[in-house]
Design an enzyme around this catalytic site. Structure first.
Site, PDB file in Angstrom:
ATOM      1  N   ARG A 290      39.616  37.626  49.384  1.00 43.79           N
ATOM      2  CA  ARG A 290      38.997  36.292  49.361  1.00 43.79           C
ATOM      3  C   ARG A 290      39.762  35.344  48.423  1.00 43.79           C
ATOM      4  O   ARG A 290      39.906  34.161  48.706  1.00 43.79           O
ATOM      5  CB  ARG A 290      37.529  36.373  48.941  1.00 43.79           C
ATOM      6  CG  ARG A 290      36.650  37.042  49.954  1.00 43.79           C
ATOM      7  CD  ARG A 290      36.554  36.177  51.231  1.00 43.79           C
ATOM      8  NE  ARG A 290      35.676  36.794  52.199  1.00 43.79           N
ATOM      9  CZ  ARG A 290      36.078  37.373  53.334  1.00 43.79           C
ATOM     10  NH1 ARG A 290      37.351  37.417  53.625  1.00 43.79           N
ATOM     11  NH2 ARG A 290      35.221  37.899  54.155  1.00 43.79           N
TER      12      ARG A 290
ATOM     13  N   GLU B 101      42.677  34.280  50.276  1.00 42.05           N
ATOM     14  CA  GLU B 101      42.230  33.311  51.270  1.00 42.05           C
ATOM     15  C   GLU B 101      42.055  31.918  50.636  1.00 42.05           C
ATOM     16  O   GLU B 101      42.427  30.903  51.237  1.00 42.05           O
ATOM     17  CB  GLU B 101      40.911  33.808  51.855  1.00 42.05           C
ATOM     18  CG  GLU B 101      40.471  33.148  53.116  1.00 42.05           C
ATOM     19  CD  GLU B 101      39.230  33.826  53.689  1.00 42.05           C
ATOM     20  OE1 GLU B 101      39.220  34.037  54.902  1.00 42.05           O
ATOM     21  OE2 GLU B 101      38.286  34.136  52.920  1.00 42.05           O
TER      22      GLU B 101
ATOM     23  N   SER C  28      51.147  27.215  35.720  1.00 46.19           N
ATOM     24  CA  SER C  28      51.398  28.488  35.056  1.00 46.19           C
ATOM     25  C   SER C  28      50.310  29.484  35.417  1.00 46.19           C
ATOM     26  O   SER C  28      49.128  29.197  35.300  1.00 46.19           O
ATOM     27  CB  SER C  28      51.419  28.306  33.535  1.00 46.19           C
ATOM     28  OG  SER C  28      51.491  29.566  32.905  1.00 46.19           O
TER      29      SER C  28
END
Length: 141
Positions: A94, A97, A120
């Protein structure tokens, strides 16, 4: 990272996580005592980020089973790495995603605010919380 180095890192991480588990404290509780975010504390225990000298005493008080050699190990510059199979873990997928869906927009906002640069991932501030949103159940944010 060689298999031998990975095995050594895994042993250290398991020892650190055992001390954390036996403390009975959550990452949130340790983070509050040490003055860091829960994600940074987890990164330190997983040897993905170093424990700064200024936080050593607080970490020792927060997790009393950590020995001096553990704290020294936690303070060393880590060899940041990941297991390529981790993408199979649903929560990790996830996150991947999220990057795929929001990545281009986040990059444009970074460019608007900071110019031509990159974000960063090392000096990154992240805190995980559970919030009730307009949906039926709580969501991790």
């Amino acid at each position: 990272m060689s298999r031998i180095a990975r095995a050594e890192k895994d042993k250290v991480v398991q020892k650190l996580l055992l001390a954390k588990e036996l403390s009975g404290k959550t990452y949130d509780e340790i983070a509050e005592e040490v003055g860091l975010t829960n994600a940074m504390v987890s990164q330190i225990f997983h040897r993905q980020a170093p424990l700064k000298q200024v936080s050593m005493d607080k970490m020792k008080r927060a997790v009393p089973l950590l020995k001096e050699d553990d704290l020294f190990e936690m303070s060393k510059p880590p060899f940041r790495s990941f297991d390529p199979d981790i993408i199979q873990e649903p929560a990790i997928y996830r996150l991947y995603e999220v990057c795929m869906h929001y990545g281009e927009s986040v990059k444009e906002i970074i460019n608007e605010k900071c110019g031509d640069g990159i974000m960063s991932a090392i000096d990154f501030n992240l805190n995980v919380e559970n919030k009730k949103v307009h949906l039926k159940s709580g969501r991790s944010l």
